[in-house]
Enzyme design. Structure first.
Site, PDB file in Angstrom:
ATOM      1  N   ASP A 241      64.025   2.868  -1.744  1.00  0.00           N
ATOM      2  CA  ASP A 241      63.980   4.224  -1.198  1.00  0.00           C
ATOM      3  C   ASP A 241      62.715   4.397  -0.349  1.00  0.00           C
ATOM      4  OD1 ASP A 241      64.618   6.888  -0.783  1.00  0.00           O
ATOM      5  OD2 ASP A 241      63.780   7.563  -2.694  1.00  0.00           O
ATOM      6  N   GLU A 242      62.776   5.274   0.655  1.00  0.00           N
ATOM      7  CA  GLU A 242      61.623   5.603   1.513  1.00  0.00           C
ATOM      8  C   GLU A 242      60.952   4.330   2.046  1.00  0.00           C
ATOM      9  OE1 GLU A 242      61.228   8.521   2.445  1.00  0.00           O
ATOM     10  OE2 GLU A 242      61.642   9.972   0.849  1.00  0.00           O
ATOM     11  N   GLN A 272      59.893   9.419  10.060  1.00  0.00           N
ATOM     12  CA  GLN A 272      59.102  10.152   9.074  1.00  0.00           C
ATOM     13  C   GLN A 272      58.036   9.269   8.427  1.00  0.00           C
ATOM     14  OE1 GLN A 272      61.239  13.249   6.672  1.00  0.00           O
ATOM     15  NE2 GLN A 272      63.072  12.167   7.359  1.00  0.00           N
TER      16      GLN A 272
END
Length: 666
Positions: A241-242, A272
């Protein structure tokens, strides 16, 4: 003829699928969730259901015969891991407790707990918390041969930050000091020795710090082929994730564990990536297709959060970045139902704050709850005028970016010098400053204060040996700012304190000393609005005691959830959150983007990504504000250039508001 017997997977899973994935997911999400095995990069735009995609991917793998213990789910927070695993458990009627899910550090800890004996530790090692790590690092610094009475030496927590960046970036301490802590360069040799002593002491004491959980797990897998192969065989599927926020050591750990099966799904949004300052390596996500040439890149661009009007602006806002995976967010909401983002030019910082406070009041009257409104900014000190205006109007707010401006340690520290210059009998100001000096603790400060009460002056007092040099500097500084010619010249007094003592103190004590210096420069600007130092200090006291009264019977912590509040936050700390109405403020060149970041193209691109994150927090209404005049670093008000990011927006994407005020710059 023998009997054929089908052995069911552990947990007694039925052969038929339990979830209707096509019905539960949109087309893009479905493509990612049901993707065939192999390396997969999922570029999940803001508000596109990234967590949902990962959750359903785990469920899909389990339903298709992958045992939970053969799945590794890596996240950045324990909360995110628990949330995803809870969602998976609610989707499936199977036991998934054997699934490996958690932060990189959690997974590293699990591996090391089994095999630490192979790298010189006992398997019963303990983990140091941040304070203990800092204390141990400070002890090793004292043993390194460096002059411990030099106030420019890094304090323990700054030292562990230097060491931690070296781990996360997989670079030598020397390079970290050269590129990110150049003001420690004269101590480089001694700091390298301190790092070696720190590592040796931890091993001897059978303790690890937070960063060891990453560094030593990678070392274990690198040095011990049998252990590496064991985990590589076990983890048939690795999900991250991320991914845009991974550091070099985290990417190394991930790639090592996924090397055999090569069934890795990295989910993130390059647009991001905003944490390079804490070791995140933006190139990890950009270079994923190079490391895995057969990787599928799946884009999830359907946004469930924001209005089309906000997303139109967001898409253009990020377009100028050259290093990115091109994408275009599309809203699920109908067009022309929400207002265009407002572009608002204000006279100065105070008028900007007045506009925000007044508009918040109007939004509340229109039915928007206060906790559905946020004010976002690049740096904490940008919120000063807004904090003051909301306080004056009794509008409740909470700060995600830190303490209220005047409650911050560095603001109170410098204010103490000014208080003592005005009132030499101020015991609390004296003790606060004295306690900042080497070798002076609370008890010693008490004894030194008794000498002051007996009539001694600062330069007559004999401090502890460690504090001799800095005490003389303090005495000289205090005498200088108390001089008659500086009476009521508070801004000059503050600057003298910063130059003479406090900047060196901040560099040694705080990793974010530059942000704190910006706060102090803004404090100087604020002091210029008062005729006397007494008035300035009185206003500080009033603004740090806004909770005094009946409500103060309960602690602030218990009050935090008692009523809706406006959220004031830096953009960095707002990532992952959303509000109905968002104000992005101080959009001036040099503030957003920051002047330091604007020095390189790479820095500008990260700042543009930060702006993109800010605007995509808004669901219904977005306000972009900037003042044309602002006082910075104690100077007179100066003209401000609008942020270059505003200049990149076509005029038809915003509604430009004209502010009408009783006077031009009130």
């Amino acid at each position: 003829m023998g009997t054929e017997y089908v052995l069911q997977p552990t947990g007694g899973r039925p052969s038929s699928a339990h979830i209707d994935y096509a019905a539960a997911l949109n087309e893009e999400q479905y493509s990612a969730v049901t993707a065939t095995p192999g390396p997969i990069l999922v570029i999940a735009g803001a508000g596109s259901g990234k967590t949902r995609t990962l959750t359903y991917r785990v469920a899909y793998l389990v339903e298709n015969g992958v045992e939970p213990e053969n799945i590794l789910l890596l996240t950045f927070t324990n909360k995110a891991a628990k949330e995803m695993l809870h969602r998976v458990a609610s989707l499936l009627p199977y036991d998934i407790s054997r699934l490996w899910g958690g932060t990189f550090h959690h997974v590293g800890h699990r591996i090391l707990r089994r095999h630490a004996n192979l790298i010189g530790y006992g398997n019963d090692f303990t983990i140091l918390d941040a304070d203990d790590s800092a204390d141990l690092a400070a002890t090793c610094l004292a043993e390194s041969g460096l002059p411990t009475d030099d106030k420019r030496l890094p304090k323990g927590d700054v030292l562990t930050s230097v060491f931690g960046l070296a781990v996360n970036k997989e670079e030598a301490v020397e390079k970290i000091i050269e590129t990110q802590f150049p003001y420690f360069s004269q101590f480089t040799e001694g700091l390298v020795v301190s790092k070696r002593l720190y590592q040796e002491r931890k091993r001897r004491n059978n303790v690890m710090d937070y960063d060891d959980l990453l560094e030593l797990s990678v070392r274990l897998l690198t040095e011990h082929e049998n252990i590496r192969l064991y985990y590589q065989q076990q983890f048939q599927h690795v999900l991250v994730d991320e991914y845009q926020d991974t550091s070099s050591v985290q990417a190394n750990l991930t790639n090592t564990l996924a090397a055999v099966h090569r069934q890795i799904m990295a989910v993130g949004d390059d647009a991001q990536s905003i944490y390079s300052w804490r070791g995140a390596n933006f190139k990890n996500i950009l270079s994923f297709p190079e490391r895995y040439p057969d990787a599928r890149v799946i884009r999830i661009e359907t946004n469930y959060r924001s209005s089309p009007e906000i997303l139109n602006l967001a898409n253009v806002a990020i377009a100028a970045n050259t290093q990115q995976f091109k994408k275009e967010l599309r809203s699920t909401r109908p067009a022309n139902r929400a207002p265009k983002p407002a572009l608002v030019c204000l006279g100065n910082g105070n008028q900007q704050a007045q506009f925000i406070a007044q508009r918040i009041g109007e939004l509340y009257e229109e039915g928007v709850e206060l906790n559905e409104i946020a004010v976002l900014y690049r740096s904490h000190f940008h919120s000063l005028e807004v904090q003051m205006e909301l306080t004056r109007r009794n509008i409740p707010f909470e700060l995600t970016s830190g303490l209220r401006f005047f409650e911050q340690a560095h603001v109170k520290d410098v204010s103490s010098y000014i208080k003592l210059a005005l009132n030499p009998k101020d015991e609390l100001a004296f003790k606060r400053i004295a306690s900042m000096l080497p070798g002076v603790g609370a008890k010693t400060a008490d004894k030194l204060w008794l000498k002051m009460q007996d009539g001694a002056t600062l330069d007559q007092i004999k401090p502890p040996l460690k504090a001799t040099t800095t005490w003389k500097q303090w005495a000289d500084t205090q005498k200088q700012i108390a001089a008659p010619e500086l009476k009521n010249k508070t801004s000059e007094q503050i600057q003298i304190v910063i130059d003479a003592m406090y900047q060196d103190y901040m560099q040694a004590k705080y990793t974010n000393w530059q942000s704190r210096l910006e706060d102090l420069n803004q404090l100087r600007a604020f002091s210029e609005t008062f005729e006397t130092t007494e008035d300035f200090l009185a206003q500080l006291a009033l603004l740090t005691n806004v909770d005094v009264g009946p409500k103060a019977e309960n602690s602030r912590a218990s009050q935090a959830n008692s009523e809706p509040k406006i959220r004031l936050s830096t953009v960095h700390q707002a990532k992952g959150l959303e509000w109905k109405a968002v104000f992005v403020i101080m959009l001036c060149d040099g503030m957003f983007p920051s002047s330091r970041s604007a020095e390189t193209e790479e820095g500008v691109e990260e700042e543009r990504r930060l702006f993109y994150v800010a605007v995509t927090r808004a669901k219904d209404e977005l306000y972009l504000t900037y003042p044309v005049l602002r006082s910075i670093a104690g100077s007179e008000e100066r003209w401000q250039e609008p942020s270059r990011f505003l200049g990149e927006l076509p005029r038809d994407l915003t509604n430009q508001w004209k502010i009408v005020a009783p006077s031009a710059f009130q």
